[in-house]
Design a protein around this motif. Structure first.
Motif: not given
Ligand code: AMP
Length: 447
Positions: A48, A164, A194, A314, A338
Motif C-alpha cells: 500500500t 484490491e 492488490s 483499504r 492495509h
C-alpha cells in the motif's frame, strides 16, 4: 534511474506529472506502465502507498487518449451507455478515491470518467451513463445493478482493472466477479492489483488472466519499512482510558484509529467528544454522504481523530498521516497490513501502535506470522495489564507459560508444616462441601 518520459507516456500526462511534482516513477510504475501500454495482462502485488493507482491509471489514460487522437477523434469515441475502461474496487470510498486519481492525472486530456457505487440513488448514475464514459470506477454490486437495468453495456470494454482484488474476495464479491467476467467481452485486457495475494487470488488470476506479467514490487505480505510498529499490552476494559492517556501525553496530531465494531467506534467517538476532542467516524452504518464528509474533514485537518472500522482500511489515501492506532486488532491478519498502510505512504515515515489485550493474542500471533516479525512490546506505566498477554514468537505461535510442575503430596504436606512419612500423624481435616445452612431468620412483619 528511470524517468516517466522513458515509460512511453505522452506530453499531456508528463506535464501533469510535473505539475503534481512526481519526479520519478515508483518500482511498480516502472514495471507496470510499459506492460499496460503494450496491452498485456498484469498481476501486480504492491505494498500500500507504493503508487499502484498511477501504475494502471497513467497507461490506461494514455491508451484511451491515443486511440481518440489516432482515429481523428471518432474511432475511439465511447458509445451511449458504454464504457471503455472498467475499474472494479471493493468499497465506495476507494471508488471515489480511484476516480479522483483518474480525473487528476487526466486533467490535460479530454476523457470522461465517473464513479458508481451503492448506498446512493441509482437514477443519477443511470442518467450519467447515457452518453457513455471512457473510464468507469465501480463497486461490483452497483455495477451489476446498472448492467441488469440496461443502463450499462459491456460491449466496448477493452480493459478491466481489479483493484484490491483480495479485499473484494474477502468481502464476499466472488459471485459478483464471476457474473462480471461472464458478461464482459472475451477479448480484453485484465489487470489485477492488490497489496496482498492470497492463494485464492492466485487461482482467480490463473483462470481469468492471459499470460500475465507478474510484478512483485514488494516482498509478499511484508509491511512498509518506514512504519515503526509496536504493541502496548493492556486490559480490555482499560483501552479507552489508555488511548486518551496516550493522546494527551504524546500530544498526538492526527490519528486514524481502527476499532473492531461499529458500536465500538461510536463509543470511542462519544468519549472523545465528552473530552472536547474533535473526532469523526467512518463505518458501514453511516450514510455514504457522511462517510465522505468525515473523510474530507479529516483530510483537511479539521477533525483530529478519525475512528473507523475496516471499511476504511483499504485504499484511503491521506497525505502525511503520521499515526495509525489499532484500538482493536483486526480479525483478518491481512487487514493489519492495509490498516497500517494508511501511514508511511510514498516513502514518508509513520507509526502504528496496537493496543492488545489478552483475548487478542491469537490475532497478534497471526499478524506476526503473516508479516514475519515479532512486534516490539512496550508496556505503559500505570496500564500494565492484570491479564497478561501471552508471549508470541513471530511464527504464529503463542507461547504459553509452562504449567507449574505438580508438587508431590508429601512435599505439599511439608509446606503446610505436616511432616511427611510420619506414621500415625493425622493431617488436619480439610473441610469440603457446602457450608452448613444458616437457620432462616424470622421475617419481620412490616410495621
Ligand atoms: P497509491 O499506492 O496509488 O495509493 O499511492 C500512494 C500515494 O503516492 C498517492 O498520494 C500518490 O499521489 C503518490 N504517488 C504515486 N506515484 C508517485 C510518484 N511517482 N511520485 C510521488 N508520489 C507518487
Amino acid at each position: 534511474m528511470t524517468i516517466f518520459a522513458e515509460l512511453g507516456l505522452g506530453e499531456p500526462l508528463l506535464l501533469r506529472l510535473e505539475q503534481l511534482a512526481y519526479a520519478t516513477p515508483t518500482p511498480v510504475q516502472v514495471q507496470a506502465i510499459p506492460a499496460v501500454l503494450a496491452g498485456r495482462d498484469v498481476m501486480a502485488a504492491a505494498q500500500t502507498g507504493t503508487g499502484k493507482t498511477a501504475a494502471f491509471a497513467l497507461p490506461l489514460l494514455q491508451r484511451l487518449s491515443s486511440e481518440m487522437a489516432g482515429a481523428g477523434g471518432a474511432g475511439g469515441a465511447v458509445n451511449a451507455n458504454c464504457v471503455r475502461v472498467l475499474v472494479l474496487v471493493p468499497t465506495r470510498e476507494l471508488a471515489e478515491q480511484v476516480h479522483h486519481s483518474f480525473r487528476d492525472y487526466g486533467e490535460n486530456l479530454s476523457l470522461s470518467t465517473y464513479a458508481a457505487y451503492g448506498g446512493v440513488s441509482i437514477n443519477p448514475q443511470m442518467m450519467k451513463l447515457r452518453k457513455g464514459v471512457d473510464v468507469l470506477v465501480a463497486t461490483p454490486g452497483r455495477l451489476l445493478d446498472l448492467h441488469r437495468q440496461n443502463a450499462l453495456k459491456f460491449s466496448q470494454v477493452q480493459t478491466l482493472v481489479l483493484d484490491e482484488a483480495d479485499r473484494m474476495l474477502d468481502l464476499g464479491f466472488a459471485h459478483e466477479l464471476n457474473a462480471v467476467f461472464a458478461a464482459l467481452p472475451k477479448r480484453r485486457q485484465t489487470l489485477l492489483f492488490s497489496a496482498t495475494f492470497s492463494d485464492e487470488i492466485r487461482a482467480l488470476a490463473g483462470k481469468r488472466l492471459d499470460n500475465p506479467l507478474r510484478i512483485d514490487a514488494s516482498p509478499r505480505n511484508s509491511t512498509v519499512k518506514q512504519i515503526r510498529q509496536w504493541v502496548i499490552p493492556v486490559d480490555k476494559k482499560r483501552k479507552t482510558e489508555l488511548f486518551c492517556h496516550l493522546l494527551k501525553v504524546n500530544r498526538w496530531g492526527q490519528v486514524l484509529v481502527f476499532v473492531k465494531t461499529r458500536k465500538g467506534v461510536e463509543q470511542l467517538v462519544q468519549t472523545l467528544h465528552g473530552k472536547k476532542i474533535s473526532a469523526d467516524s467512518i463505518h458501514g452504518d453511516k450514510p455514504q454522504a457522511s462517510r465522505l464528509q468525515a473523510l474530507e474533514s479529516f483530510k483537511a485537518g479539521e477533525a483530529k481523530i478519525l475512528v473507523a472500522t475496516d471499511v476504511a482500511a483499504r485504499g484511503l489515501d491521506i497525505d502525511d498521516l503520521p499515526l495509525v492506532v489499532n484500538f482493536d486488532l483486526p480479525i483478518v491478519a491481512e487487514d493489519y497490513i492495509h490498516r497500517i498502510g494508511r501511514t508511511g505512504r510514498a516513502g514518508a515515515e509513520g507509526e502504528a501502535i496496537s493496543l492488545v489485550c489478552a483475548d487478542e493474542v491469537d490475532m497478534l500471533a497471526a499478524i506476526e506470522a503473516l508479516t514475519r516479525q515479532t512486534l516490539v512490546r512496550e508496556e505503559e506505566p500505570d496500564f500494565v495489564p492484570e491479564h497478561r498477554v501471552p508471549m508470541t514468537n513471530g511464527a504464529g505461535l503463542v507461547i504459553k507459560k509452562p504449567k507449574k510442575p505438580k508438587v508431590p503430596k508429601s512435599s505439599r504436606n511439608a509446606a503446610r508444616g505436616v511432616p511427611g512419612n510420619w506414621v500415625g500423624f493425622a493431617a488436619p481435616a480439610v473441610k469440603t462441601g457446602r457450608p452448613p445452612r444458616k437457620k432462616p431468620t424470622a421475617r419481620r412483619t412490616p410495621g
